[in-house]
Design an enzyme around this catalytic site. Structure first.
Site, mmCIF file in Angstrom:
data_model
loop_
_atom_site.group_PDB
_atom_site.id
_atom_site.type_symbol
_atom_site.label_atom_id
_atom_site.label_comp_id
_atom_site.label_asym_id
_atom_site.label_seq_id
_atom_site.Cartn_x
_atom_site.Cartn_y
_atom_site.Cartn_z
ATOM 1 N N GLY A 59 30.921 42.891 56.399
ATOM 2 C CA GLY A 59 31.032 43.107 54.961
ATOM 3 C C GLY A 59 29.701 43.178 54.225
ATOM 4 O O GLY A 59 29.670 43.160 53.002
ATOM 5 N N GLU A 109 35.608 34.652 60.019
ATOM 6 C CA GLU A 109 36.085 34.058 58.763
ATOM 7 C C GLU A 109 37.015 32.883 59.047
ATOM 8 O O GLU A 109 37.045 31.903 58.296
ATOM 9 C CB GLU A 109 36.764 35.140 57.905
ATOM 10 C CG GLU A 109 35.721 36.083 57.297
ATOM 11 C CD GLU A 109 36.216 37.487 56.988
ATOM 12 O OE1 GLU A 109 37.432 37.716 56.980
ATOM 13 O OE2 GLU A 109 35.350 38.360 56.770
ATOM 14 N N SER A 143 30.513 46.195 59.413
ATOM 15 C CA SER A 143 30.036 47.282 58.556
ATOM 16 C C SER A 143 30.097 48.659 59.217
ATOM 17 O O SER A 143 29.255 49.519 58.951
ATOM 18 C CB SER A 143 28.617 46.982 58.042
ATOM 19 O OG SER A 143 28.635 45.846 57.194
ATOM 20 N N GLU A 158 31.160 40.767 66.863
ATOM 21 C CA GLU A 158 31.002 40.924 65.417
ATOM 22 C C GLU A 158 29.927 39.960 64.910
ATOM 23 O O GLU A 158 30.221 38.783 64.642
ATOM 24 C CB GLU A 158 32.323 40.607 64.706
ATOM 25 C CG GLU A 158 33.467 41.507 65.074
ATOM 26 C CD GLU A 158 34.465 41.622 63.924
ATOM 27 O OE1 GLU A 158 34.747 42.750 63.531
ATOM 28 O OE2 GLU A 158 34.928 40.586 63.410
ATOM 29 N N ASN A 215 41.192 45.840 60.392
ATOM 30 C CA ASN A 215 41.522 44.487 59.927
ATOM 31 C C ASN A 215 41.570 44.504 58.402
ATOM 32 O O ASN A 215 40.535 44.572 57.754
ATOM 33 C CB ASN A 215 40.441 43.516 60.430
ATOM 34 C CG ASN A 215 40.611 42.123 59.855
ATOM 35 O OD1 ASN A 215 41.663 41.785 59.293
ATOM 36 N ND2 ASN A 215 39.588 41.293 60.000
ATOM 37 N N TRP A 216 42.781 44.449 57.866
ATOM 38 C CA TRP A 216 42.924 44.511 56.405
ATOM 39 C C TRP A 216 42.618 43.182 55.732
ATOM 40 O O TRP A 216 42.577 43.097 54.514
ATOM 41 C CB TRP A 216 44.355 44.967 56.042
ATOM 42 C CG TRP A 216 44.529 46.463 56.114
ATOM 43 C CD1 TRP A 216 43.764 47.357 56.816
ATOM 44 C CD2 TRP A 216 45.532 47.239 55.441
ATOM 45 N NE1 TRP A 216 44.232 48.640 56.629
ATOM 46 C CE2 TRP A 216 45.318 48.602 55.786
ATOM 47 C CE3 TRP A 216 46.598 46.928 54.592
ATOM 48 C CZ2 TRP A 216 46.122 49.637 55.301
ATOM 49 C CZ3 TRP A 216 47.403 47.960 54.118
ATOM 50 C CH2 TRP A 216 47.159 49.295 54.463
ATOM 51 N N LYS A 217 42.450 42.132 56.518
ATOM 52 C CA LYS A 217 42.182 40.788 55.950
ATOM 53 C C LYS A 217 43.237 40.454 54.896
ATOM 54 O O LYS A 217 44.394 40.836 55.039
ATOM 55 C CB LYS A 217 40.764 40.717 55.400
ATOM 56 C CG LYS A 217 39.706 41.250 56.367
ATOM 57 C CD LYS A 217 38.326 40.886 55.957
ATOM 58 C CE LYS A 217 37.326 41.598 56.855
ATOM 59 N NZ LYS A 217 35.994 41.048 56.760
ATOM 60 N N GLY A 244 36.700 46.374 59.162
ATOM 61 C CA GLY A 244 37.280 45.659 58.023
ATOM 62 C C GLY A 244 37.463 46.584 56.833
ATOM 63 O O GLY A 244 38.418 47.356 56.744
ATOM 64 N N GLY A 245 36.524 46.526 55.895
ATOM 65 C CA GLY A 245 36.649 47.240 54.626
ATOM 66 C C GLY A 245 36.999 48.711 54.760
ATOM 67 O O GLY A 245 37.823 49.233 53.998
ATOM 68 N N HIS A 291 38.385 35.260 64.487
ATOM 69 C CA HIS A 291 37.517 36.006 63.561
ATOM 70 C C HIS A 291 36.543 35.022 62.915
ATOM 71 O O HIS A 291 36.901 33.864 62.648
ATOM 72 C CB HIS A 291 38.377 36.699 62.489
ATOM 73 C CG HIS A 291 37.602 37.665 61.666
ATOM 74 N ND1 HIS A 291 36.775 37.266 60.636
ATOM 75 C CD2 HIS A 291 37.498 39.019 61.724
ATOM 76 C CE1 HIS A 291 36.208 38.335 60.096
ATOM 77 N NE2 HIS A 291 36.629 39.417 60.744
HETATM 78 C C1 PEP Z 1 35.670 42.404 60.101
HETATM 79 O O1 PEP Z 1 35.936 41.608 59.213
HETATM 80 O O2 PEP Z 1 36.190 42.270 61.229
HETATM 81 C C2 PEP Z 1 34.743 43.474 59.796
HETATM 82 C C3 PEP Z 1 34.197 44.109 60.793
HETATM 83 O O3 PEP Z 1 34.520 43.722 58.473
HETATM 84 P P1 PEP Z 1 33.660 44.941 57.856
HETATM 85 O O4 PEP Z 1 33.971 46.165 58.658
HETATM 86 O O5 PEP Z 1 34.107 45.053 56.446
HETATM 87 O O6 PEP Z 1 32.228 44.556 58.003
#
Ligand code: PEP
Length: 246
Positions: free
Chosen positions: A173, A99, A206, A167, A13-15, A227-228, A97
């Site tokens: 994050g 967010e 994470s 999640e 997920n590049w957001k 994500g990141g 999600h």
């Molecule tokens: C996400 O936003 O779906 C996520 C899992 O982010 P991260 O891996 O950066 O915690």
């Protein structure tokens, strides 16, 4: 439904990250995994969907959107329809999600309506669920996740059209992850309550190259939503490699 074993999936997920220059990361990933034995997909911002579809052409790496509107089309400025995602080359879409739930006030009912729209466009929905730190501290994790599951998945959810991503909001994050026991507990609960035993259950929050193997070894984890660490081919590639080895 043919295969009754949950598919192993690594979804990135590049957001709201990524300009044209970052398509090189997708190209590098495609070159590294011409035919992975698990489903691998990238979910870039909408502006990169079509060019990323080209960058991934010929590889086994799929493409997903990050959200869609519940309506097929119409007067919804700034929104994107599921059919537009499919038209740009997506096969999946992330829905609900945390967010979007937190920043856009998305409710379970809205997520369910979006999932129906995704199905109608031929997309597989990746539905995100998870508790906040306060909800976990109050011992409400399973209650919260159970309510999200019941409210976000309309009748008709199967392994062929739906993936579930657990999640924890506090893990996204933050560099923090639940203990293996905590992940086992939630995934076992989701497995018991999911409408189809073959639905893939991803963990997200994470995940990085350093902890991926440990997370993929946890009972009931079929893959990850990342994500990141999905932004760089070298990091996401290491996570995919860990999934393939699990
Ligand atoms: C996400 O936003 O779906 C996520 C899992 O982010 P991260 O891996 O950066 O915690």
């Amino acid at each position: 439904m043919s295969d009754r074993t949950p598919k192993r999936i690594a979804a990135g997920n590049w957001k709201m990250n990524g300009l044209s220059a970052e398509l090189a990361e997708a190209e590098a990933l495609a070159a590294a995994f011409p035919a992975p034995a698990a489903s691998v997909l990238l979910c870039p911002p909408a502006t990169l969907l079509a060019p990323m579809a080209q960058a991934l052409a010929g590889s086994a790496i799929g493409l997903g959107g990050q959200d869609c509107h519940a309506a097929e089309k119409g007067a919804h400025t700034g929104d994107i329809a599921a059919l537009m995602l499919a038209d740009a080359g997506a096969g999946h879409v992330i829905l609900g999600h945390s967010e979007r739930r937190a920043h856009h006030g998305e409710t379970d009912a809205q997520v369910a309506a979006k999932l129906r729209a995704a199905w109608a466009a031929g997309l597989t929905g990746i539905v995100c669920l998870g508790e906040t730190a306060a909800e976990r501290a109050a011992g409400r994790t399973l209650e919260v996740v159970g309510a999200q599951l019941a409210g976000s998945l309309p009748p008709g959810a199967t392994a062929a059209n739906t993936v579930i991503a657990y999640e924890p909001v506090w893990a996204i994050g933050s560099g923090q992850t639940p203990t293996p026991e905590e992940i086992v507990e939630v995934h076992a609960f989701l497995r018991q309550n999911a409408p189809d035993p073959a639905i893939s259950l991803l963990y997200g929050g994470s995940v990085n190259p350093g902890n991926a193997a440990q997370i993929f070894a946890i009972a009931g984890v079929d893959g990850a939503l990342v994500g990141g660490a999905s932004l760089k081919a070298v990091d996401f590639g290491a996570i995919v490699t860990a999934l393939l080895a699990a």
